[in-house]
Design an enzyme around this catalytic site. Structure first.
Site, PDB file in Angstrom:
ATOM      1  N   ASP A 125     -21.761  28.972  13.641  1.00  0.00           N
ATOM      2  CA  ASP A 125     -22.005  29.701  14.927  1.00  0.00           C
ATOM      3  C   ASP A 125     -20.849  30.441  15.499  1.00  0.00           C
ATOM      4  O   ASP A 125     -19.954  30.208  14.964  1.00  0.00           O
ATOM      5  CB  ASP A 125     -21.734  28.258  16.097  1.00  0.00           C
ATOM      6  CG  ASP A 125     -22.184  28.728  17.466  1.00  0.00           C
ATOM      7  OD1 ASP A 125     -22.990  29.374  17.712  1.00  0.00           O
ATOM      8  OD2 ASP A 125     -22.203  28.093  18.526  1.00  0.00           O
ATOM      9  N   HIS A 132     -19.839  35.886  27.496  1.00  0.00           N
ATOM     10  CA  HIS A 132     -20.104  35.365  27.883  1.00  0.00           C
ATOM     11  C   HIS A 132     -18.444  34.733  26.962  1.00  0.00           C
ATOM     12  O   HIS A 132     -17.502  33.224  27.684  1.00  0.00           O
ATOM     13  CB  HIS A 132     -20.400  34.575  26.705  1.00  0.00           C
ATOM     14  CG  HIS A 132     -20.144  32.909  26.563  1.00  0.00           C
ATOM     15  ND1 HIS A 132     -20.149  31.859  27.510  1.00  0.00           N
ATOM     16  CD2 HIS A 132     -19.976  32.480  25.075  1.00  0.00           C
ATOM     17  CE1 HIS A 132     -20.193  30.504  26.924  1.00  0.00           C
ATOM     18  NE2 HIS A 132     -19.985  30.646  25.158  1.00  0.00           N
ATOM     19  N   GLU A 198     -26.212  25.828  25.354  1.00  0.00           N
ATOM     20  CA  GLU A 198     -25.431  27.977  25.101  1.00  0.00           C
ATOM     21  C   GLU A 198     -27.088  28.355  24.882  1.00  0.00           C
ATOM     22  O   GLU A 198     -26.929  27.523  23.860  1.00  0.00           O
ATOM     23  CB  GLU A 198     -24.495  27.234  24.309  1.00  0.00           C
ATOM     24  CG  GLU A 198     -23.159  27.243  24.411  1.00  0.00           C
ATOM     25  CD  GLU A 198     -21.596  27.009  23.801  1.00  0.00           C
ATOM     26  OE1 GLU A 198     -21.880  27.913  22.623  1.00  0.00           O
ATOM     27  OE2 GLU A 198     -20.915  27.584  24.501  1.00  0.00           O
ATOM     28  N   GLU A 200     -28.942  30.762  22.886  1.00  0.00           N
ATOM     29  CA  GLU A 200     -28.364  31.580  22.071  1.00  0.00           C
ATOM     30  C   GLU A 200     -29.473  31.529  20.782  1.00  0.00           C
ATOM     31  O   GLU A 200     -31.157  31.119  20.906  1.00  0.00           O
ATOM     32  CB  GLU A 200     -27.425  30.538  20.244  1.00  0.00           C
ATOM     33  CG  GLU A 200     -26.212  30.035  21.596  1.00  0.00           C
ATOM     34  CD  GLU A 200     -25.516  29.537  20.420  1.00  0.00           C
ATOM     35  OE1 GLU A 200     -25.465  30.278  18.880  1.00  0.00           O
ATOM     36  OE2 GLU A 200     -24.432  29.285  20.335  1.00  0.00           O
ATOM     37  N   ASP A 232     -27.413  25.171  21.433  1.00  0.00           N
ATOM     38  CA  ASP A 232     -25.589  25.258  21.337  1.00  0.00           C
ATOM     39  C   ASP A 232     -25.535  24.214  22.067  1.00  0.00           C
ATOM     40  O   ASP A 232     -23.956  23.864  23.036  1.00  0.00           O
ATOM     41  CB  ASP A 232     -24.762  26.572  20.715  1.00  0.00           C
ATOM     42  CG  ASP A 232     -23.753  26.182  20.060  1.00  0.00           C
ATOM     43  OD1 ASP A 232     -22.946  24.782  19.433  1.00  0.00           O
ATOM     44  OD2 ASP A 232     -22.598  26.280  20.464  1.00  0.00           O
ATOM     45  N   ARG A 236     -18.310  20.011  27.922  1.00  0.00           N
ATOM     46  CA  ARG A 236     -17.412  20.588  28.037  1.00  0.00           C
ATOM     47  C   ARG A 236     -16.195  19.744  28.618  1.00  0.00           C
ATOM     48  O   ARG A 236     -14.622  20.714  28.620  1.00  0.00           O
ATOM     49  CB  ARG A 236     -17.122  21.489  29.274  1.00  0.00           C
ATOM     50  CG  ARG A 236     -18.828  21.939  29.074  1.00  0.00           C
ATOM     51  CD  ARG A 236     -18.658  23.797  28.724  1.00  0.00           C
ATOM     52  NE  ARG A 236     -19.720  24.131  28.070  1.00  0.00           N
ATOM     53  CZ  ARG A 236     -20.324  25.518  26.979  1.00  0.00           C
ATOM     54  NH1 ARG A 236     -19.217  25.246  26.114  1.00  0.00           N
ATOM     55  NH2 ARG A 236     -21.331  25.930  27.702  1.00  0.00           N
ATOM     56  N   GLN A 239     -14.448  19.329  25.013  1.00  0.00           N
ATOM     57  CA  GLN A 239     -13.783  20.440  23.586  1.00  0.00           C
ATOM     58  C   GLN A 239     -12.522  21.012  24.568  1.00  0.00           C
ATOM     59  O   GLN A 239     -11.387  21.131  23.443  1.00  0.00           O
ATOM     60  CB  GLN A 239     -15.599  21.876  24.136  1.00  0.00           C
ATOM     61  CG  GLN A 239     -14.645  23.158  23.414  1.00  0.00           C
ATOM     62  CD  GLN A 239     -15.692  23.837  22.976  1.00  0.00           C
ATOM     63  OE1 GLN A 239     -16.955  23.784  23.992  1.00  0.00           O
ATOM     64  NE2 GLN A 239     -15.141  25.277  23.385  1.00  0.00           N
ATOM     65  N   LYS A 252     -19.651  19.346  20.147  1.00  0.00           N
ATOM     66  CA  LYS A 252     -20.756  20.039  19.800  1.00  0.00           C
ATOM     67  C   LYS A 252     -21.237  20.078  18.726  1.00  0.00           C
ATOM     68  O   LYS A 252     -22.264  20.172  18.223  1.00  0.00           O
ATOM     69  CB  LYS A 252     -20.487  21.776  18.732  1.00  0.00           C
ATOM     70  CG  LYS A 252     -19.480  22.870  19.685  1.00  0.00           C
ATOM     71  CD  LYS A 252     -20.189  23.306  20.410  1.00  0.00           C
ATOM     72  CE  LYS A 252     -19.105  24.770  21.525  1.00  0.00           C
ATOM     73  NZ  LYS A 252     -19.631  25.848  21.965  1.00  0.00           N
ATOM     74  N   THR A 256     -27.708  20.278  18.212  1.00  0.00           N
ATOM     75  CA  THR A 256     -27.889  22.167  18.181  1.00  0.00           C
ATOM     76  C   THR A 256     -29.578  21.855  17.859  1.00  0.00           C
ATOM     77  O   THR A 256     -29.639  21.503  17.140  1.00  0.00           O
ATOM     78  CB  THR A 256     -27.446  22.764  17.177  1.00  0.00           C
ATOM     79  OG1 THR A 256     -26.301  22.886  17.700  1.00  0.00           O
ATOM     80  CG2 THR A 256     -27.698  24.063  17.221  1.00  0.00           C
ATOM     81  N   GLU A 362     -20.900  28.487  32.778  1.00  0.00           N
ATOM     82  CA  GLU A 362     -20.836  29.963  32.821  1.00  0.00           C
ATOM     83  C   GLU A 362     -21.111  30.174  34.532  1.00  0.00           C
ATOM     84  O   GLU A 362     -20.844  30.741  35.600  1.00  0.00           O
ATOM     85  CB  GLU A 362     -20.821  30.716  32.630  1.00  0.00           C
ATOM     86  CG  GLU A 362     -19.883  31.440  31.123  1.00  0.00           C
ATOM     87  CD  GLU A 362     -20.616  31.869  30.752  1.00  0.00           C
ATOM     88  OE1 GLU A 362     -21.142  33.314  30.274  1.00  0.00           O
ATOM     89  OE2 GLU A 362     -21.884  32.161  29.279  1.00  0.00           O
TER      90      GLU A 362
END
Lengths: 417, 417
Positions: A125, A132, A198, A200, A232, A236, A239, A252, A256, A362
């Protein structure tokens, strides 16, 4: 390029994700058919196992469609990929002579259940979206240190976990993990309270490279078999406590998701676009000989249980600072062997505007600014029962190259043993 | 336990790595035999493919030794592993009735070339040696911040690259990569100048866990098939520039070497020992129900081209703060699915003394204190042509459970395309 006409009528609509121009690769099953490779055309799927058995597709001496994954086709290399696409285009175009032989091998998409389209050998990844990286960096380290010093020089990436890459539709179980509030003396263990997506793109490596042998950016581009949408999933709160000094791990590793259809590089060719102007000159091994990014419109929807989905972000793959080809060339630069079936996540794709951000951390600015859904409910992070969906399409003249969707519903965390 | 007697005479020496007590699993070929599974006994290898073909080994309905890797045996689970070990012990013990049938399937080790003993599905590397983490932390972040705040609570790990795990004897090509001196304005690209080893043990996961389902430490211990020596090659100049914020990537991805013989958990049973007393109480999911570490003596030798090897470090696996079982339980704690064939690196094993350090960056204290070899040459990091060797053995009463060696010679970096 304009819409190519097919004798499969549903493929001739400007609204389908799967016109003849697309021809993406997936794996499906039905009540009567075991999992097998298929090609999407309009609202139908062409059964590739049956086509090969009947001799209508004949790519190699050994069968490549007797297995429920596309890795054997990848092994044929770019010439084989081109031959397959030519053959499929010929068989399905409006003036094809073999319609009567092919038609019995079309299965309605509505009757199919989709599986993983490939065996993912390894998953890497990246972190190649500048908006971002700047947003996350601002939240984690302050605006002055938002972008790490290496960011403009290296397509930063980390090895992810291949064992938990699952196809769209697979429910995602909320992970447990260690977290520690800044003011807590000890960490605690339990369900993540800050579960996030996420948005992606995933690039699928189709040809292998040798251990000890780097590849150029041009070679890397040729090695890419196709692209999928990729979510992904990220915890939070796990992490920040675990990620120093060796990077994200259990935050993570739990899941996925990818979309079920691999859109080939050939189908995306008309939508090539360049990465943005460099803010710092790149080292020669990372310079692109031509446009290696794609103009692909992306959106994210969120639906609380029993509610309609609300669009929470719209952005575009053309926002990336590094292309998949650059990422792959960097990945192999040390002599790291790459294999057919390796999956490379682009990194979260956020645009410059607030409603173009590809993650909830975000969109809700670290949980401080809840977003309001169409139903009136608010969210900072994902709650149990919520369904998160990614969609994407490249838009041509009267047609689109669609990726379908990548959708998953969140299940409650398991009680710990 | 004492030395078990075998009718294979070379297995009855106190000096062999491979007495009847050991019976480790590898994959070998000879000039006349294709790569196949074998079991080491003294200075011989028992040809498991031939044994199964002859009906002398009969573990499952389908053959498990018709492939050149041990993954199919792993899939049999702990009961199958125990049955195999019992059968082998019976066939090879001094009073075995079937000697005449078995003897033709013994191949002299001197005639064999070793291959990877397993297909590595995924590779995860940990950081569980406290002396190593403290040494590295002191060099990178200063003595006050040596140990990250999470270190005493989490067996810190990161996903490594499986595609470049190779067997002992495979030459290692010096990697190219991006580096940046602190006072340089721009990074540069070229061969690593600070190539290093990391002395580790590798634990091989033998049974799988389900996505979404954590495992206890006790279950994790039962899932481990066996152990190998592991050298986590590291480029110390690439790592500091690339590793923020997502961890080591190309600094590690170019190669990892393992010893050719998988020493089973059963063979190591008499050497179980406990992890050290906890400095901070662990969360319940990481607590060990019993001794899960092993007393295994380890050493590293270094040989410049054409010179005899010098021992540069001696240490012991019992120095780890976290066991492989704890690492595996943590790995699955988020719901990360683990698979048979997953390889877990322990992290560098250093003891408290200077000559017990398992990497050159520690031995030469960041390159500032060159070490002197027996030949009189000095080294800070590895030069082209140097041969690095790891050895390990658990020592019992008049016998030892040896791991053989994990050895590699460094080749010059490739010229970049």
């Amino acid at each position: 390029m304009t819409l190519l006409q097919s004798w499969v009528e549903s493929a001739n609509s400007a609204d389908t994700d799967f016109p003849l121009n697309n021809l993406p690769y997936g794996v499906f099953e039905t009540d009567s058919l075991e999992p097998r490779c298929g090609v999407a055309i309009g609202d139908m799927i062409l059964d590739m196992a049956a086509m090969e058995e009947e001799g209508l597709i004949d790519l190699a001496e050994e069968p490549v469609f007797d297995v429920p994954y596309w890795n054997d086709v990848m092994e044929l290399g770019p010439d084989g990929w081109a031959a397959l696409r030519d053959r499929l285009t010929g068989l399905l175009s409006a003036d094809a002579p073999d319609q009567a032989q092919v038609a019995p091998h079309l299965v309605p998409m509505a009757e199919a259940r989709m599986h993983m389209p490939l065996v993912v050998t390894e998953f890497t990844d990246f972190y190649a979206g500048k908006h971002h990286a700047t947003n996350i960096g601002t939240m984690f380290r302050g605006a002055e240190n938002a972008l790490p010093p290496n960011w403009l020089h290296i397509p930063i990436g980390y090895n992810g976990r291949a064992s938990t890459v699952v196809v769209s539709g697979t429910p995602i179980v909320r992970p447990n993990g260690q977290t520690k509030a800044p003011d807590a003396g000890m960490p605690s263990f339990g369900p993540s309270k800050r579960l996030d997506i996420e948005l992606e793109m995933g690039a699928i490596v189709g040809t292998s490279s040798e251990m000890g042998q780097p590849v150029t950016v041009a070679q890397a581009d040729e090695m890419i078999f196709g692209y999928v949408l990729l979510n992904d999933w990220s915890a939070r709160d796990i992490q920040p406590w675990e990620y120093q000094p060796l990077g994200p791990f259990q935050a993570k590793a739990f899941a996925t998701s990818i979309s079920p259809w691999i859109v080939t590089r050939a189908a995306l060719e008309p939508f090539r676009t360049s990465t943005p102007e460099r803010e710092r000159e790149l080292l020669p091994y990372l310079r692109e000989p031509g446009p290696m990014l794609y103009d692909i419109e992306l959106e994210v929807t969120m639906a609380p249980e029993g509610k309609d989905p609300s669009t929470i972000a719209r952005t575009n793959y053309n926002q990336m600072y590094y292309s998949a080809a650059q990422q792959l060339a960097h990945h192999a630069s040390s002599g790291c062997a790459m294999n057919a079936g390796d999956l490379l996540g682009s990194g979260t794709i956020s645009g410059p505007e607030k409603d173009q951000r590809g993650s909830l951390i975000e969109l809700s600015w670290g949980g401080k600014e809840p977003i309001t859904l169409d139903s009136g409910e608010t969210r900072t992070f994902i709650e149990d029962g919520d369904t998160m969906t990614l969609k994407g399409a490249a838009r041509g003249d009267g047609y689109r190259i669609g990726f379908g969707s990548c959708t998953s519903t969140i299940k409650p965390a398991v009680k710990f043993p």
